[in-house]
Structures are given as structure tokens and as C-alpha cells.
Design a protein around this motif. Sequence first.
Motif, PDB file in Angstrom:
ATOM      1  N   LYS A 105       0.839  -1.211   0.000  1.00  0.00           N
ATOM      2  CA  LYS A 105       0.000   0.000   0.000  1.00  0.00           C
ATOM      3  C   LYS A 105       0.874   1.263   0.000  1.00  0.00           C
ATOM      4  O   LYS A 105       0.586   2.230  -0.704  1.00  0.00           O
ATOM      5  CB  LYS A 105      -0.901  -0.022   1.234  1.00  0.00           C
ATOM      6  CG  LYS A 105      -2.151   0.817   1.098  1.00  0.00           C
ATOM      7  CD  LYS A 105      -3.014   0.708   2.340  1.00  0.00           C
ATOM      8  CE  LYS A 105      -3.851  -0.543   2.267  1.00  0.00           C
ATOM      9  NZ  LYS A 105      -4.833  -0.632   3.359  1.00  0.00           N
ATOM     10  N   GLN A 106       1.958   1.205   0.775  1.00  0.00           N
ATOM     11  CA  GLN A 106       2.864   2.351   0.855  1.00  0.00           C
ATOM     12  C   GLN A 106       3.561   2.580  -0.488  1.00  0.00           C
ATOM     13  O   GLN A 106       3.691   3.727  -0.938  1.00  0.00           O
ATOM     14  CB  GLN A 106       3.894   2.098   1.955  1.00  0.00           C
ATOM     15  CG  GLN A 106       4.776   3.271   2.260  1.00  0.00           C
ATOM     16  CD  GLN A 106       5.737   2.944   3.383  1.00  0.00           C
ATOM     17  OE1 GLN A 106       6.125   1.789   3.566  1.00  0.00           O
ATOM     18  NE2 GLN A 106       6.117   3.960   4.131  1.00  0.00           N
ATOM     19  N   LEU A 107       3.997   1.496  -1.124  1.00  0.00           N
ATOM     20  CA  LEU A 107       4.648   1.627  -2.432  1.00  0.00           C
ATOM     21  C   LEU A 107       3.685   2.181  -3.478  1.00  0.00           C
ATOM     22  O   LEU A 107       4.074   2.998  -4.328  1.00  0.00           O
ATOM     23  CB  LEU A 107       5.204   0.278  -2.894  1.00  0.00           C
ATOM     24  CG  LEU A 107       6.462  -0.217  -2.181  1.00  0.00           C
ATOM     25  CD1 LEU A 107       6.767  -1.655  -2.591  1.00  0.00           C
ATOM     26  CD2 LEU A 107       7.639   0.698  -2.466  1.00  0.00           C
ATOM     27  N   LYS A 108       2.422   1.765  -3.415  1.00  0.00           N
ATOM     28  CA  LYS A 108       1.430   2.269  -4.364  1.00  0.00           C
ATOM     29  C   LYS A 108       1.147   3.747  -4.116  1.00  0.00           C
ATOM     30  O   LYS A 108       0.971   4.521  -5.058  1.00  0.00           O
ATOM     31  CB  LYS A 108       0.128   1.468  -4.265  1.00  0.00           C
ATOM     32  CG  LYS A 108       0.205   0.116  -4.915  1.00  0.00           C
ATOM     33  CD  LYS A 108      -1.133  -0.591  -4.824  1.00  0.00           C
ATOM     34  CE  LYS A 108      -1.095  -1.929  -5.519  1.00  0.00           C
ATOM     35  NZ  LYS A 108      -2.396  -2.630  -5.432  1.00  0.00           N
ATOM     36  N   SER A 109       1.084   4.147  -2.848  1.00  0.00           N
ATOM     37  CA  SER A 109       0.798   5.549  -2.537  1.00  0.00           C
ATOM     38  C   SER A 109       1.969   6.459  -2.920  1.00  0.00           C
ATOM     39  O   SER A 109       1.771   7.606  -3.293  1.00  0.00           O
ATOM     40  CB  SER A 109       0.464   5.721  -1.061  1.00  0.00           C
ATOM     41  OG  SER A 109       1.601   5.466  -0.268  1.00  0.00           O
ATOM     42  N   MET A 110       3.191   5.929  -2.828  1.00  0.00           N
ATOM     43  CA  MET A 110       4.375   6.699  -3.216  1.00  0.00           C
ATOM     44  C   MET A 110       4.595   6.641  -4.721  1.00  0.00           C
ATOM     45  O   MET A 110       5.529   7.260  -5.241  1.00  0.00           O
ATOM     46  CB  MET A 110       5.622   6.164  -2.496  1.00  0.00           C
ATOM     47  CG  MET A 110       5.601   6.405  -1.014  1.00  0.00           C
ATOM     48  SD  MET A 110       6.946   5.624  -0.072  1.00  0.00           S
ATOM     49  CE  MET A 110       8.300   5.567  -1.172  1.00  0.00           C
ATOM     50  N   LYS A 111       3.742   5.902  -5.414  1.00  0.00           N
ATOM     51  CA  LYS A 111       3.832   5.735  -6.868  1.00  0.00           C
ATOM     52  C   LYS A 111       5.218   5.263  -7.288  1.00  0.00           C
ATOM     53  O   LYS A 111       5.866   5.823  -8.168  1.00  0.00           O
ATOM     54  CB  LYS A 111       3.453   7.025  -7.583  1.00  0.00           C
ATOM     55  CG  LYS A 111       2.015   7.408  -7.347  1.00  0.00           C
ATOM     56  CD  LYS A 111       1.609   8.592  -8.158  1.00  0.00           C
ATOM     57  CE  LYS A 111       0.148   8.898  -7.854  1.00  0.00           C
ATOM     58  NZ  LYS A 111      -0.346  10.058  -8.538  1.00  0.00           N
ATOM     59  N   SER A 112       5.656   4.198  -6.600  1.00  0.00           N
ATOM     60  CA  SER A 112       6.944   3.575  -6.922  1.00  0.00           C
ATOM     61  C   SER A 112       6.846   2.859  -8.258  1.00  0.00           C
ATOM     62  O   SER A 112       5.771   2.692  -8.818  1.00  0.00           O
ATOM     63  CB  SER A 112       7.335   2.580  -5.834  1.00  0.00           C
ATOM     64  OG  SER A 112       7.502   3.248  -4.615  1.00  0.00           O
ATOM     65  N   ASP A 113       8.014   2.399  -8.724  1.00  0.00           N
ATOM     66  CA  ASP A 113       8.019   1.697 -10.009  1.00  0.00           C
ATOM     67  C   ASP A 113       7.267   0.366  -9.902  1.00  0.00           C
ATOM     68  O   ASP A 113       7.116  -0.201  -8.827  1.00  0.00           O
ATOM     69  CB  ASP A 113       9.451   1.485 -10.505  1.00  0.00           C
ATOM     70  CG  ASP A 113      10.287   0.678  -9.519  1.00  0.00           C
ATOM     71  OD1 ASP A 113       9.813   0.430  -8.412  1.00  0.00           O
ATOM     72  OD2 ASP A 113      11.410   0.305  -9.895  1.00  0.00           O
ATOM     73  N   ARG A 114       6.794  -0.089 -11.037  1.00  0.00           N
ATOM     74  CA  ARG A 114       5.965  -1.304 -11.086  1.00  0.00           C
ATOM     75  C   ARG A 114       6.721  -2.539 -10.615  1.00  0.00           C
ATOM     76  O   ARG A 114       6.133  -3.442 -10.030  1.00  0.00           O
ATOM     77  CB  ARG A 114       5.468  -1.544 -12.509  1.00  0.00           C
ATOM     78  CG  ARG A 114       4.459  -0.562 -12.967  1.00  0.00           C
ATOM     79  CD  ARG A 114       4.005  -0.906 -14.350  1.00  0.00           C
ATOM     80  NE  ARG A 114       3.109   0.102 -14.873  1.00  0.00           N
ATOM     81  CZ  ARG A 114       2.706   0.157 -16.107  1.00  0.00           C
ATOM     82  NH1 ARG A 114       3.116  -0.738 -16.978  1.00  0.00           N
ATOM     83  NH2 ARG A 114       1.893   1.108 -16.506  1.00  0.00           N
ATOM     84  N   VAL A 117       6.639  -2.904  -6.782  1.00  0.00           N
ATOM     85  CA  VAL A 117       5.290  -3.298  -6.338  1.00  0.00           C
ATOM     86  C   VAL A 117       5.040  -4.761  -6.697  1.00  0.00           C
ATOM     87  O   VAL A 117       4.550  -5.539  -5.867  1.00  0.00           O
ATOM     88  CB  VAL A 117       4.212  -2.383  -6.965  1.00  0.00           C
ATOM     89  CG1 VAL A 117       2.823  -2.881  -6.621  1.00  0.00           C
ATOM     90  CG2 VAL A 117       4.387  -0.953  -6.505  1.00  0.00           C
TER      91      VAL A 117
END
Length: 186
Positions: free
Chosen positions: A60-69, A72
Amino acid sequence: MTIYRILSAVLGEEEQSDYISYFQGFERFYENGYLGELPAEIEADILKIPELIEIRCRIKQLKSMKSDRESVASEKLNYRKALLRLRIAGLKEYQSHWVRERRDQRILNRGKEEPIISDNNVSTRAQSLIMPEIAKISSLMSSDRELSFDEMLAFVDDLKTLCERDYDVIYLPQESPVVVKRSSLS
């Protein structure tokens, strides 16, 4: 050339024909009712394990920070692996516990099968106490043994009693009123 000739040739022995050459089966190891998947409450408990909660939070944190695919996807893969590992471990533990309980019950019953009641909750047990026909019918239907003639007659009698029962009022066993049929001439 059979496998036994090859085996004897590899081992440098004389050809033997006394090997068991047919499959004998797993019937003696088969447990009727053995479960292949976890019950829902254990599955729900597995999802509450801190390790899985932590991985979900990271996703969830990686998605909110818009990290690379890739990161995720990597974290999701870690989650699936951990979930699968915990499910398999939980299933093995549950199955061994189930087999142990079944063995202990057989020992207590001196080798005889206990009547199987589909649910182990209070309402099912109460219903089988109030209407003993249901418990008898369910135990005979879940059994895989052949019935004697007397057992078949008792089974049909229980079915008849169950079909004729008035469900508006429930009486305790041996306390239902006697119904007297009046003739049409009176």
C-alpha cells in the motif's frame, strides 16, 4: 524387458520373479472426510498474521508513493509466497490435528465409527437431540458400509417419521402427543 529384469541386471543378481508386480492401493490409509483445504476461520486467522499485514502495508505504501511497477510486483510476489507458505503449513497442521482427533475418537469408541453429524455447532446438536431421526439418517447416509435389512427398515421408518412430523410445534423425544384417527362413521 520388464523392470525386474533391468533391476536384476543393474544389481548384478539373478533374475527374480518374486517381486510384487501389481499396485495394491492406498485404501487402508484413506480417511473418509479428510480435508484438502482450510476451514474459513483458519484462513481468516492466517490473513491476520503480522508478517502478512506488514507486507500488505508495504504494498500500500509503495502504491501511494507511486513507486516503479517492478518493486510493487516484487512485493506482491513476496506476499503471495508468504501466504502460500503459511496456508500450506496451516493445512498440514490442521490435517494432522484432525487425524489425531479421529484416531483418539476411534480408540474411545473401541474401533467403531461414531455417527457423523454434519456440523459441530449447538443448533445442529440440539436439533439432533429433539429429532433423533435426523441424527440417525445423517449418520447412515454418511456411512460407506453396507446396511443390514433391519437397518434399512429402521432407516425407512425414520424417513417416514421425519416426513409425517408437524413442524409447527416441536416436542421433546418421547413426549409428543398421541394422534388418534377418528373413523368417518362417527
